[in-house]
Write an enzyme that holds these catalytic residues in place. Structure first.
Site, PDB file in Angstrom:
ATOM      1  N   CYS A 378       0.580  -1.156   0.199  1.00 33.29           N
ATOM      2  CA  CYS A 378       0.101  -0.076   0.014  1.00 33.29           C
ATOM      3  C   CYS A 378       0.864   1.264  -0.109  1.00 33.29           C
ATOM      4  CB  CYS A 378      -0.991  -0.035   1.118  1.00 33.29           C
ATOM      5  SG  CYS A 378      -2.296   1.173   1.122  1.00 33.29           S
ATOM      6  N   HIS A 505      -3.535  -4.979   0.059  1.00 34.17           N
ATOM      7  CA  HIS A 505      -3.239  -5.602   1.244  1.00 34.17           C
ATOM      8  C   HIS A 505      -3.179  -7.130   1.208  1.00 34.17           C
ATOM      9  CE1 HIS A 505      -2.795  -1.876   3.713  1.00 34.17           C
ATOM     10  NE2 HIS A 505      -3.425  -1.583   3.197  1.00 34.17           N
ATOM     11  N   GLU A 507      -2.115  -9.181   2.843  1.00 29.90           N
ATOM     12  CA  GLU A 507      -2.093  -9.829   4.343  1.00 29.90           C
ATOM     13  C   GLU A 507      -3.555 -10.232   4.796  1.00 29.90           C
ATOM     14  OE1 GLU A 507      -1.733  -5.282   5.345  1.00 29.90           O
ATOM     15  OE2 GLU A 507      -1.432  -6.735   3.699  1.00 29.90           O
TER      16      GLU A 507
END
Length: 533
Positions: A378, A505, A507
């Site tokens: 990001c 993102h 994750e």
């Protein structure tokens, strides 16, 4: 008809109600019941989107763009599922809905009160989600006795009355301290916490006793006697090395088995073999790689909880333990990149604002020039572009207009649709969007397909006017937005060992059995750097 399990907390906050709720949901799902989890946050914020990570940890982003409490990330990881914004109920949402209905005239002139109007709205939202499930685990945030939690506890009490006792169970998570002076576990805080809960009309069916060491039998019997809970429903939940061990510990203690019986559900053996194998693999790892996370919220590691978990998942997949070196970006500015010496990989995660920006770019440059496996996420993706513009293209003063609105080279700029907005909450490019990956790239190798959907949370993007100059200098934009190919999503440097950054993102979609590809690749490259190919 759905069965409801309400999870409450007592004595102190931060006991692990979220992990307990996630574990219980996972154990019910492992028994073949269609299960989901709901998180109730008693704060007046509408959502978690504008909250400081130092106060509440990371803001977790869902597929539908919901910005929610980090506990929903635990639910998704433990149950291997995707939740919606409706799975996070806040006081702000409830009061907003009730006031809107009052203004519309829905209450036909009635005096609008906490009971019944607020409690009815809470129950309605829980039941709406429950329509598609056999079991719904509802975690009520905060601690029993908090004034903010009262309407939610009252709504839960009413639900047991309306749904019937056979369809609603209560699990109370509490703390059993061990005083060094006397050397025994003290049950009095638990007794008082349950007394408080019972004064609200709720009798817990099971008590999860959090403690440093396994619960002593004498303490178990005492808790049972004074709280009116059977001894087999007083569950010992002691500290373990890793949170993924908690479901196995609670299963061994018999929590899900007891609740299944209490709710009149058919008794089934849970399918836990794959989970157990994953936990055993993690515990048996001996080789270690060290990854630096260079951020601005590193003093509270929960600010990057999903990144920590994604590294753990990727470590298991690659047969190594991942040790994290937390590096404050401002410290890099003060003390230099020597803080990064010896690491096997570097991550520059997301964030907002100017603080630590130069330190992050120093870390990016260090990774690029020393061929250290690197992942930018990001804002880390955007700063990778800025660093490349300054130090490879020679564009002195290049920056993001977020940090320097007057930069002569706005290589990262506000997205056109973001201009003119006067509200911060819920207005970013949020949620899952398609990303198109180019062939013959590292990204395509990692993901194995052309089209992926990943979760986003940003307002700024790479300025399309500079793309050609970047590409001529060797920076490859290997992923673009599926709905707008002028919007860059993934960049990489092919000549490096592993150098990749994403606007999204990754994750947030990493799972214990299915790590996010870019994290898996990072840990693999770090392992090869340290131990050889």
């Amino acid at each position: 008809m759905a069965k409801f399990i309400f999870v409450t907390g007592g004595v102190v906050s931060g006991l692990g109600k979220g992990i307990t709720s996630a574990s219980l949901g996972m154990l019910m799902k492992a028994r073949g019941f269609k299960t989901t989890n709901i998180k109730i946050d008693p704060y007046l914020n509408y959502d978690a989107g504008t909250m400081n990570p130092y106060q509440h940890g990371e803001v977790f982003v869902l597929d539908d763009g919901g910005e929610v409490d980090l506990d929903l990330g635990n639910y998704e990881r433990f149950l291997d599922t995707s939740l919606t914004f409706d799975h996070n109920i806040t006081t702000g949402k409830i009061y907003s809905a009730v006031i809107e209905k009052e203004r519309r005239g829905d209450y036909l002139g009635a005096t609008v009160q906490v009971i019944p109007h607020i409690t009815n709205e809470i129950k309605e939202r829980i039941r709406e989600i429950a329509r598609d499930y056999d079991v719904v685990v509802v975690e009520i945030g905060g601690t029993v006795g908090d004034i903010e939690s009262m309407p939610f506890l009252e709504a839960a009490r009413q639900m047991q009355l309306e749904e019937g006792r056979d369809n609603v169970a209560f699990v109370h998570v509490t703390y059993v301290p061990k005083l060094r002076v006397v050397g025994e576990q003290k049950t009095k805080p638990t007794q008082h916490s349950v007394k408080e809960l019972r004064s609200l009309g709720i009798q817990p069916d099971a008590i999860v006793a959090r403690s440093e060491d396994p619960l002593e039998e004498s303490a178990r019997r005492k808790i049972s006697l004074f709280t009116n809970v059977p001894p087999e429903a007083v569950i010992s939940a002691y500290d373990v090395e890793d949170t993924y061990e908690v479901p196995l510990m609670l299963e061994k203690e018999g929590l899900a088995r007891y609740i299944t019986k209490r709710l009149g559900l058919p008794e089934r053996e849970p399918e836990l073999d794959a989970w157990r194998e994953m936990v055993e693999r993690y515990k048996s790892l001996t080789d270690t790689v060290e990854i630096a996370i260079v951020g601005k919220y590193v003093k509270l590691s929960d600010s990057y909880l999903s990144i920590k978990e994604a590294l753990k998942h990727s470590g298991v997949a690659n047969g190594v333990k991942v040790k994290i070196r937390w590096v404050e970006a401002e410290d890099v500015e003060k003390h230099g990149v020597k803080l990064l010496e010896g690491v096997d990989g570097i991550i520059v995660p997301g964030g907002f604002g100017a603080r630590g920006t130069e330190g992050k770019m120093m870390a990016i440059r260090y990774a690029r020039e020393n061929d250290i496996p690197f992942l930018g996420i990001c804002f880390g993706f955007q700063l990778t572009v800025v660093e490349f513009a300054r130090n490879v293209l020679g564009l002195k003063g290049a920056h993001s207009t977020e940090i320097d609105p007057q930069t002569p080279y706005p290589v990262v700029d506000l997205m056109p649709e973001q201009r003119g907005l006067d509200k911060l909450g819920g207005t970013m490019r949020l949620g899952a969007y398609p990303v198109k990956i180019k062939p013959n790239t590292l990204a395509r190798e990692l993901y194995g397909r052309e089209l992926i959907y990943e979760r986003h949370r940003h307002r700024w993007e790479v300025n399309p006017e500079f793309i050609e100059r970047f590409e001529k200098a060797g920076l490859v934009f290997s992923g673009v937005a599926g709905d707008d190919e002028r919007r860059m999503e993934i960049l990489e440097l092919p000549e490096k060992r592993y150098f990749i950054a994403t606007q999204f993102h990754p994750e947030f979609k990493s799972r214990p059995m299915n790590p996010a590809p870019v994290f898996r690749g990072l840990v693999k490259a770090a392992k090869e750097k340290k131990f050889g190919d």
